[in-house]
Design a protein around this motif. Structure first.
Motif, mmCIF file in Angstrom:
data_model
loop_
_atom_site.group_PDB
_atom_site.id
_atom_site.type_symbol
_atom_site.label_atom_id
_atom_site.label_comp_id
_atom_site.label_asym_id
_atom_site.label_seq_id
_atom_site.Cartn_x
_atom_site.Cartn_y
_atom_site.Cartn_z
ATOM 1 N N ILE A 156 0.860 -1.178 0.000
ATOM 2 C CA ILE A 156 0.000 0.000 0.000
ATOM 3 C C ILE A 156 0.893 1.224 0.000
ATOM 4 O O ILE A 156 1.836 1.325 0.791
ATOM 5 C CB ILE A 156 -0.919 0.006 1.233
ATOM 6 N N ALA A 157 0.612 2.165 -0.901
ATOM 7 C CA ALA A 157 1.422 3.382 -1.020
ATOM 8 C C ALA A 157 0.537 4.615 -0.894
ATOM 9 O O ALA A 157 -0.546 4.666 -1.472
ATOM 10 C CB ALA A 157 2.164 3.403 -2.359
ATOM 11 N N ARG A 158 1.014 5.580 -0.132
ATOM 12 C CA ARG A 158 0.295 6.836 0.025
ATOM 13 C C ARG A 158 1.246 7.998 -0.203
ATOM 14 O O ARG A 158 2.387 7.976 0.254
ATOM 15 C CB ARG A 158 -0.336 6.928 1.419
ATOM 16 N N ARG A 159 0.752 9.014 -0.907
ATOM 17 C CA ARG A 159 1.593 10.149 -1.248
ATOM 18 C C ARG A 159 1.946 10.971 -0.014
ATOM 19 O O ARG A 159 1.137 11.162 0.887
ATOM 20 C CB ARG A 159 0.855 11.051 -2.239
ATOM 21 N N LEU A 160 3.164 11.453 0.001
ATOM 22 C CA LEU A 160 3.634 12.401 1.003
ATOM 23 C C LEU A 160 3.774 13.776 0.351
ATOM 24 O O LEU A 160 3.770 13.886 -0.882
ATOM 25 C CB LEU A 160 4.989 11.948 1.557
ATOM 26 N N PRO A 161 3.901 14.841 1.143
ATOM 27 C CA PRO A 161 4.160 16.152 0.543
ATOM 28 C C PRO A 161 5.423 16.117 -0.314
ATOM 29 O O PRO A 161 6.352 15.348 -0.043
ATOM 30 C CB PRO A 161 4.341 17.059 1.762
ATOM 31 N N TRP A 261 6.688 8.676 -1.472
ATOM 32 C CA TRP A 261 5.567 7.827 -1.073
ATOM 33 C C TRP A 261 5.927 7.122 0.224
ATOM 34 O O TRP A 261 7.076 6.728 0.426
ATOM 35 C CB TRP A 261 5.280 6.766 -2.131
ATOM 36 N N ILE A 262 4.947 6.967 1.092
ATOM 37 C CA ILE A 262 5.123 6.107 2.254
ATOM 38 C C ILE A 262 4.488 4.774 1.902
ATOM 39 O O ILE A 262 3.351 4.719 1.422
ATOM 40 C CB ILE A 262 4.507 6.721 3.530
ATOM 41 N N VAL A 263 5.248 3.701 2.107
ATOM 42 C CA VAL A 263 4.841 2.383 1.615
ATOM 43 C C VAL A 263 4.892 1.381 2.768
ATOM 44 O O VAL A 263 5.823 1.393 3.576
ATOM 45 C CB VAL A 263 5.780 1.909 0.478
ATOM 46 N N PHE A 264 3.889 0.515 2.833
ATOM 47 C CA PHE A 264 3.857 -0.536 3.840
ATOM 48 C C PHE A 264 3.100 -1.733 3.274
ATOM 49 O O PHE A 264 2.351 -1.611 2.301
ATOM 50 C CB PHE A 264 3.197 -0.046 5.142
ATOM 51 N N HIS A 265 3.343 -2.891 3.861
ATOM 52 C CA HIS A 265 2.694 -4.095 3.373
ATOM 53 C C HIS A 265 1.267 -4.163 3.895
ATOM 54 O O HIS A 265 0.989 -3.783 5.038
ATOM 55 C CB HIS A 265 3.468 -5.344 3.799
ATOM 56 N N ARG A 266 0.363 -4.672 3.073
ATOM 57 C CA ARG A 266 -1.044 -4.718 3.473
ATOM 58 C C ARG A 266 -1.271 -5.579 4.708
ATOM 59 O O ARG A 266 -2.243 -5.378 5.445
ATOM 60 C CB ARG A 266 -1.915 -5.205 2.315
ATOM 61 N N ASP A 267 -0.365 -6.542 4.981
ATOM 62 C CA ASP A 267 -0.498 -7.359 6.182
ATOM 63 C C ASP A 267 -0.399 -6.511 7.446
ATOM 64 O O ASP A 267 -0.884 -6.907 8.506
ATOM 65 C CB ASP A 267 0.582 -8.442 6.227
ATOM 66 N N ASN A 268 0.274 -5.344 7.335
ATOM 67 C CA ASN A 268 0.495 -4.490 8.500
ATOM 68 C C ASN A 268 -0.467 -3.299 8.557
ATOM 69 O O ASN A 268 -0.276 -2.402 9.374
ATOM 70 C CB ASN A 268 1.933 -3.957 8.502
#
Length: 292
Positions: A156-161, A261-268
């Motif tokens: 999962i990726a979400r945009r940062l400033p 982008w801030i990225v993390f695994h969907r399991d978390n």
């Protein structure tokens, strides 16, 4: 013959990195310890899996076959590790690994640790400075800050400033000259080298015929910062970092912004500690970066 998962994991990391020293650094163990594990695996299988040389290691034909089979099983075991981490009831002793560049770790996250601990004093974090893309599928990190959006479906990726940058110099370098009226091709410039490939900053310098004006290059933003502070040259720097050190902006064609982008695994995604650290990272970036 019994082969334990830890030894296989070490072998896969060496195969992936192509170097014992790089793999040892990633696995947080000494070269000697890692070498003994590989030796034990080769002795146990009765096969030579790696050819060692001055420039690194290369898989033998047998090593490639072992690596291919181990990779498939390894993916499932990493999934179990991630799932166990996300379900573990007592996570207070487990550090949340955050992978980011040296500048982000040192100039953005480290100064904001009191903000994290004000609300979550029990959380441990492992701030990993890396220019390589941490493999979140293998839990090399729990959270990563990347300059490109990953395409892996498990992430999962979400945009940062955005991160804006410019050219900066010290007052001593300018010596009273107008920073709006400099001929950049006649100045001494300091910029990023091509270690990271054709990144936007390198492309920008080439497009504006400024490569020949580069008197010094480095892969370290902090080295460029010190160059500017010492009055040796005009340096390309992130705006937030240059302003922190009272450097003077130099008129130049607009430099492309970087979109992290801030990225993390969907399991978390529901892990409360990982969620708290993600929110802290977003707040920290908003403190210094620019909302797009």
């Amino acid at each position: 013959m019994a082969i334990d998962w830890d030894t296989v994991r070490c072998f896969l990391e060496v195969a992936n990195k192509g170097s014992l020293s790089a793999a040892a650094l990633s696995l947080r163990m000494s070269n000697a310890t890692l070498g003994r594990k590989i030796d034990a695996l080769e002795a146990g299988t009765g096969l030579q899996l790696l050819e060692r040389g001055p420039s690194g290691v290369r898989l033998t034909a047998e090593g490639k076959e072992i690596e291919e089979r181990a990779q498939k099983g390894g993916d499932h075991l990493y999934q179990l590790e991630r799932l166990a981490f996300s379900l573990k009831a007592d996570r207070s002793a487990l550090p949340i690994r955050v992978s980011a560049t040296e500048t982000t770790v040192s100039a953005v996250l480290a100064p904001q640790l009191p903000r994290l601990w004000k609300n979550h004093p029990q959380i441990m974090v492992d701030l990993v400075m890396s220019t390589e893309l941490a493999d979140l599928n293998r839990r090399e990190a729990d959270i990563a800050i990347r300059l490109a959006r990953p395409k892996n479906e498990g992430l999962i990726a979400r945009r940062l400033p955005v991160i804006t940058a410019g050219l900066y110099a010290s007052a001593d370098y300018l010596g009273g000259r107008d920073p709006r009226r400099l001929d950049l091709q006649a100045e001494k410039l300091a910029g990023l080298d091509e270690k990271y490939g054709q990144i936007p900053e390198v492309v920008w310098a080439t497009r504006h015929d400024l490569q020949q004006a580069l008197s010094v290059q480095s892969s370290s933003i902090y080295a460029l910062l010190e160059i500017a502070k010492s009055s040796a040259a005009i340096a390309m720097l992130p705006d937030f970092l240059a302003r922190r050190h009272d450097l003077i902006p130099i008129a130049a064609p607009p430099i492309p912004v970087r979109k992290p982008w801030i990225v993390f695994h969907r399991d978390n995604r529901t892990n409360p500690e990982v969620k708290a650290v993600r929110e802290w990272i977003v707040q920290s970036c908003r403190q210094y970066f620019t909302d797009s």
